[in-house]
Design an enzyme around this catalytic site. Structure first.
Site, PDB file in Angstrom:
ATOM      1  N   ASP A  11       0.875  -1.172   0.000  1.00 57.32           N
ATOM      2  CA  ASP A  11       0.000   0.000   0.000  1.00 57.32           C
ATOM      3  C   ASP A  11       0.909   1.217   0.000  1.00 57.32           C
ATOM      4  OD1 ASP A  11      -2.125  -1.680   0.143  1.00 57.32           O
ATOM      5  OD2 ASP A  11      -2.640  -1.267   2.220  1.00 57.32           O
ATOM      6  N   ASP A 130     -14.047  -5.902  -2.439  1.00 54.93           N
ATOM      7  CA  ASP A 130     -14.063  -5.957  -0.972  1.00 54.93           C
ATOM      8  C   ASP A 130     -15.478  -6.347  -0.563  1.00 54.93           C
ATOM      9  OD1 ASP A 130     -11.503  -4.909  -1.094  1.00 54.93           O
ATOM     10  OD2 ASP A 130     -12.150  -2.856  -0.696  1.00 54.93           O
TER      11      ASP A 130
END
Lengths: 264, 192
Positions: A11, A130
């Protein structure tokens, strides 16, 4: 026989790697290019880089990142974060990324999947999803039993916004529209280090004919073994356990080979 | 040594360029016939759709020219498939250097064939001499086994992982993305 893939995920915010627990409370884990090279040397099969920088010059920062990584890395990598148009994808792929990952943009505009697949080929279109498991009985928060009375729903913005899209219907639609791969993160498992959502992953595998990357929940080597064997996942993605050296990739590969999992 | 990458709009051109730069060679990217003709070695990359790629090659006047090259040529991925006669992808007439039809995988396993897979050597080859190491593949169409096959990969069906006919070398996998093993293949090609 095709090997199961190990994919460290970086990330990236403002050019640095970060990883949060349940996407809040970010910690700093270094320079993305150096970290990417290190993982490649250690035997990572692929990398995913998610740019979570929120600026008006989003495309520019993502393209810069893709260029820097492509110059240095000798394994495939996927860039995600802030790609919401064919033009964005073109810029990132042209810079040297192998695949692009789209998440909210695909939910908001499913036609984008078709457009990207037609323009660049399915092989470089990763649809990231997600999802959270919602129980009919609202007093149940989490259960590995009694899953008949639950449904998985797609969420946006790191799990903060629930949609009405049912997970398995959505991933099948994504495949039909031309997705080459699904990156499925269970928001219930992400950050828990208690294992992947293997039951949902196995069900997803039974309804799809494209590869599935399991994400969310890796805490130890056995979890990764389990997602390959029980979850039928084609690849396992993890971040913090690699960044903070809780698992080394050479040890993980050795363990998986001993467990009969085909790896490189 | 002058290395030219045929720059006709293929998706992996930058990645291939960077891979050679990591080996200390600075390739020239060009779609200019004279520039390509004067190269010591030529790279023919490719990612994308066969028909779109052939249309680009025709538009840039390269489709008649590539088969006439006499220096070592390395085709990569779609670059390998385009060396064949015909592709089932968009029912496309290709360059016809190798008289084979590129076929679509029957989806008895997941397609695209994406990830790391092993190859076995069909014969001794100066470029494709990998010893049971895995390489990175991403493709939905394949070149069947034929008399020019140098390495075999087995996924759904045994197919050509690499081929060689005269000065034309080509591989289905991506040496530019196959770690140290892929780097060795690029070095072997440079050493020809």
């Amino acid at each position: 026989m095709l090997s199961k893939r190990i994919i460290p995920c970086l990330d990236i915010k403002d050019g640095r790697t970060v990883k949060g627990v349940n996407f809040v409370g970010l910690r700093d884990a270094g320079d993305p290019v150096e970290l990417a090279k290190l993982y490649a040397e250690q035997g990572a099969d692929e990398l995913v880089l998610l740019d979570i920088t929120a600026t008006h010059e989003k495309r520019k920062t993502v393209v810069e990142l893709a260029t820097k990584v492509a110059e240095q890395l000798n394994i495939p990598f996927t860039i995600g974060g802030g790609i919401s148009s064919v033009e964005d994808a073109h810029a990132v792929l042209n810079a040297g990324a192998d695949k692009i990952s789209i998440n909210s943009a695909a939910v908001k505009n499913p036609q984008l999947i078709n457009d990207l697949a037609e323009k660049f080929g399915s092989q470089c279109v990763v649809v990231a999803v997600d999802a959270k498991q919602i129980f009919n009985d609202p007093t149940i928060q989490h259960s590995t039993f009694n899953t008949q009375n639950s449904k998985w729903f797609v969420h946006l913005n790191g799990g903060r916004i629930k949609t009405d899209l049912e997970l398995f219907a959505w991933v099948q639609e994504a495949e039909q529209r031309g997705a080459g791969e699904i990156l499925f993160t269970s928001m219930d498992h992400d950050g828990t280090k208690a294992g992947f959502a293997d039951e949902a992953l196995a069900k997803m595998n039974s309804v799809l004919n494209i590869p599935i990357i399991a994400s969310g929940g890796a805490g130890n080597m056995e979890h990764i073994r389990n997602t390959f064997i029980n979850g039928k996942s084609d690849a396992a993605l993890a971040a913090s356990i690699f960044h903070f050296k809780e698992i080394s990739i050479p040890d993980l590969k050795k363990y998986l080979k001993e467990e009969g999992v085909l790896v490189r | 040594m002058k290395l030219v990458i045929i720059n006709y709009g293929a998706g992996n051109t930058q990645s291939v360029k960077y891979a050679f730069q990591r080996l200390g060679v600075n390739p020239v990217l060009s779609n200019d016939v004279n520039e390509i003709f004067s190269a010591d070695k030529v790279i023919f990359p490719g990612v994308g759709h066969a028909q779109a790629a052939m249309n680009e090659l025709k538009a840039q006047g390269l489709e008649k020219f590539i088969p006439q090259l006499t220096q070592p040529v390395l085709g990569i991925c779609l670059g390998m498939q385009l060396l064949c006669q015909f592709s089932e992808e968009g029912n496309t007439e290709c360059l016809g250097i190798i008289n084979e039809t590129v076929k679509k995988f029957e989806p008895t396993l997941k397609v695209p064939h994406m990830g790391w897979n092993g190859t076995t050597n069909q014969e001794k080859n100066k470029v494709f001499n990998n010893k049971n190491e895995q390489l990175y593949f991403v493709h939905s169409y394949y070149v069947p086994l034929n008399k020019f096959t140098t390495e075999v990969c087995d996924y759904i069906t045994p197919f050509s992982a690499s081929i060689q006919k005269d000065n034309f070398y080509a591989c289905q996998y991506h040496p530019e993305k196959s770690g140290k093993v892929g780097e060795q293949i690029l070095k072997n090609f440079l050493a020809l």
